[in-house]
Design a protein around this motif. Structure first.
Motif, short mmCIF file in Angstrom:
data_model
loop_
_atom_site.label_atom_id
_atom_site.label_comp_id
_atom_site.label_asym_id
_atom_site.label_seq_id
_atom_site.Cartn_x
_atom_site.Cartn_y
_atom_site.Cartn_z
N ARG A 1 0.81 -1.21 0.00
CA ARG A 1 0.00 0.00 0.00
C ARG A 1 0.85 1.27 0.00
N ARG A 2 2.13 1.15 0.30
CA ARG A 2 3.03 2.30 0.22
C ARG A 2 3.29 2.70 -1.23
N ARG A 3 3.08 1.77 -2.16
CA ARG A 3 3.36 2.01 -3.57
C ARG A 3 2.10 2.15 -4.43
N TYR A 4 1.08 1.35 -4.11
CA TYR A 4 -0.06 1.21 -5.01
C TYR A 4 -1.39 1.44 -4.29
N PRO A 5 -2.33 2.15 -4.92
CA PRO A 5 -3.66 2.30 -4.31
C PRO A 5 -4.45 1.00 -4.34
N LEU A 6 -4.20 0.17 -5.35
CA LEU A 6 -4.78 -1.16 -5.45
C LEU A 6 -3.67 -2.15 -5.76
N PHE A 7 -3.82 -3.37 -5.30
CA PHE A 7 -2.81 -4.38 -5.61
C PHE A 7 -2.83 -4.65 -7.11
N PRO A 8 -1.68 -4.62 -7.78
CA PRO A 8 -1.66 -4.83 -9.23
C PRO A 8 -2.21 -6.19 -9.65
N ARG A 9 -2.74 -6.22 -10.85
CA ARG A 9 -3.17 -7.49 -11.43
C ARG A 9 -1.94 -8.38 -11.66
N LEU A 10 -2.17 -9.67 -11.81
CA LEU A 10 -1.08 -10.61 -12.02
C LEU A 10 -1.27 -11.27 -13.37
N LEU A 11 -0.33 -11.02 -14.29
CA LEU A 11 -0.42 -11.53 -15.65
C LEU A 11 0.71 -12.53 -15.92
N PHE A 12 0.35 -13.72 -16.35
CA PHE A 12 1.33 -14.72 -16.76
C PHE A 12 1.31 -14.81 -18.29
N VAL A 13 2.48 -14.59 -18.90
CA VAL A 13 2.62 -14.68 -20.35
C VAL A 13 3.38 -15.96 -20.65
N LEU A 14 2.77 -16.86 -21.43
CA LEU A 14 3.30 -18.21 -21.65
C LEU A 14 3.93 -18.31 -23.04
N ASP A 15 5.16 -18.82 -23.07
CA ASP A 15 5.89 -18.95 -24.33
C ASP A 15 6.72 -20.22 -24.28
N GLY A 16 7.23 -20.61 -25.43
CA GLY A 16 8.16 -21.74 -25.49
C GLY A 16 7.52 -23.10 -25.39
N THR A 17 6.21 -23.19 -25.60
CA THR A 17 5.53 -24.47 -25.51
C THR A 17 4.30 -24.46 -26.42
N GLY A 18 3.84 -25.63 -26.79
CA GLY A 18 2.66 -25.76 -27.63
C GLY A 18 1.38 -25.70 -26.83
N SER A 19 0.27 -26.02 -27.49
CA SER A 19 -1.04 -25.89 -26.84
C SER A 19 -1.16 -26.83 -25.65
N ALA A 20 -0.58 -28.03 -25.73
CA ALA A 20 -0.66 -28.96 -24.60
C ALA A 20 0.09 -28.40 -23.40
N GLY A 21 1.26 -27.81 -23.66
CA GLY A 21 2.02 -27.20 -22.57
C GLY A 21 1.30 -26.03 -21.95
N VAL A 22 0.63 -25.23 -22.78
CA VAL A 22 -0.16 -24.11 -22.26
C VAL A 22 -1.26 -24.63 -21.34
N GLU A 23 -1.95 -25.68 -21.76
CA GLU A 23 -3.04 -26.22 -20.95
C GLU A 23 -2.51 -26.79 -19.63
N ASN A 24 -1.33 -27.42 -19.67
CA ASN A 24 -0.74 -27.93 -18.43
C ASN A 24 -0.45 -26.80 -17.46
N ARG A 25 0.04 -25.69 -17.97
CA ARG A 25 0.34 -24.55 -17.12
C ARG A 25 -0.92 -23.90 -16.59
N ALA B 1 -3.72 -15.48 -17.54
CA ALA B 1 -2.62 -16.07 -18.30
C ALA B 1 -2.98 -16.08 -19.78
N ALA B 2 -1.97 -15.89 -20.63
CA ALA B 2 -2.20 -15.90 -22.07
C ALA B 2 -0.91 -16.31 -22.78
N PRO B 3 -1.02 -17.01 -23.90
CA PRO B 3 0.17 -17.32 -24.71
C PRO B 3 0.71 -16.04 -25.35
N LEU B 4 2.03 -15.93 -25.38
CA LEU B 4 2.64 -14.76 -26.01
C LEU B 4 2.24 -14.66 -27.48
#
Length: 295
Positions: free
Chosen positions: A214-238, A261-264
């Protein structure tokens, strides 16, 4: 260096983003100019000892730029580099070469957000993406996201806008799905971390303890996972691992903090604002990260 012109911006962007290719730099700082202008600017900064480069044979001999120790000292005096901490890349060419794959993927992700904002009429400048911001958890531990993103979303009128913030984690499939998902728990620790007061307060007034973020942000930032280096099966596993971790998190944390989360590849194809993000709590859905109800 032309302190009042594009040289300063170029140095600041190279420093803050840790590393960038010539093309990435061009699209960041001068997309409307000829690429030769960006090449000349980078060569000039290199001649002045402010930046250097490594050549990546596996990427068609792509040149990747990073600041030197001298360049880091100069950039460290720039007021616009808030929360910036010099990287080891400035003093170690081997570290620059070995980390190039991850760091350049982080920069490519940043560029996707910058370009998307330009198309939408939103505000996200190259320096609104800040890699590796240190967030203490106490006991010498910390959460250090791949990047902290500031994004100003424009509404229907000049005075209708909102500031969005996000912690961004880039996964290149170099760690297992469970290790990736464990980051949800690490961010929950940050969400709940209240530092222990040291010493007696002045005037004897006891201030109510509050969470460190709260010293930095009025709201806690969203959390975004960007997935790369794997195919659709790997994305689903993650996604499955992220969903399992979200189920173990506290209800208040999950309610207040969108975790997406989203694939790059989808971000690069459709733009980050498109409905390509999968909420960790409902991975069968696809939403836009800028939507008020995302997650």
């Amino acid at each position: 260096m032309d302190a009042g012109g594009g040289d300063r911006l170029a140095l600041a962007v190279v420093a803050q983003h840790r590393m960038a290719t010539t093309e990435q730099m061009h699209l960041m700082i001068a997309p409307g100019a000829r690429v030769e202008q960006t090449r000349r600017r980078l060569a000039k900064l290199r001649d002045e000892g402010l930046i250097d480069r490594v050549t990546l044979p596996q990427a068609g001999r792509t040149r990747a730029w990073f600041v030197t120790q001298y360049g880091a000292e100069v950039a460290g005096g720039f007021a616009e580099l808030r929360d910036w901490r010099p990287s080891r890349l400035a003093t170690d060419r081997t570290a620059a070469r070995l980390r190039a794959g991850h760091v350049l993927t982080v920069t490519q992700t940043a560029l996707a957000f910058v370009q998307d904002a330009r198309r939408r009429g939103d505000m996200c400048q190259p320096l609104d993406w800040i890699p590796e911001v240190y967030h203490p958890l106490g006991g010498g531990e910390a959460v250090i996201p791949d990047a902290l993103l500031y994004y100003r979303r424009t509404g229907d009128s000049e005075h209708d806008w909102s500031m969005l913030r996000a912690f961004v984690e880039i996964d290149r499939a170099t760690m297992g799905p469970e290790r990736l998902a464990a980051k949800i728990g690490a961010y929950e620790r940050l969400y709940r971390y209240v530092p222990v007061p040291v010493g007696r307060p002045r005037g004897g007034t006891v201030q109510e303890a509050q969470e460190e973020w709260r010293r930095r942000y009025p709201l806690f930032p969203r959390l975004l996972f960007v997935l790369d280096g794997t195919g659709s099966a790997g994305v689903e596993n993650r996604l499955s691992a992220l969903r399992a971790a979200a189920r173990l998190a506290g209800a208040d944390y999950i309610r207040q903090v969108p975790i997406l989360a989203a694939p790059l590849a989808d971000l690069l194809r459709d733009g980050p604002s498109a409905p390509v993000w999968r909420p960790a709590t409902a991975t069968e859905q696809s939403v836009s990260w800028v939507a008020p109800s995302a997650g």
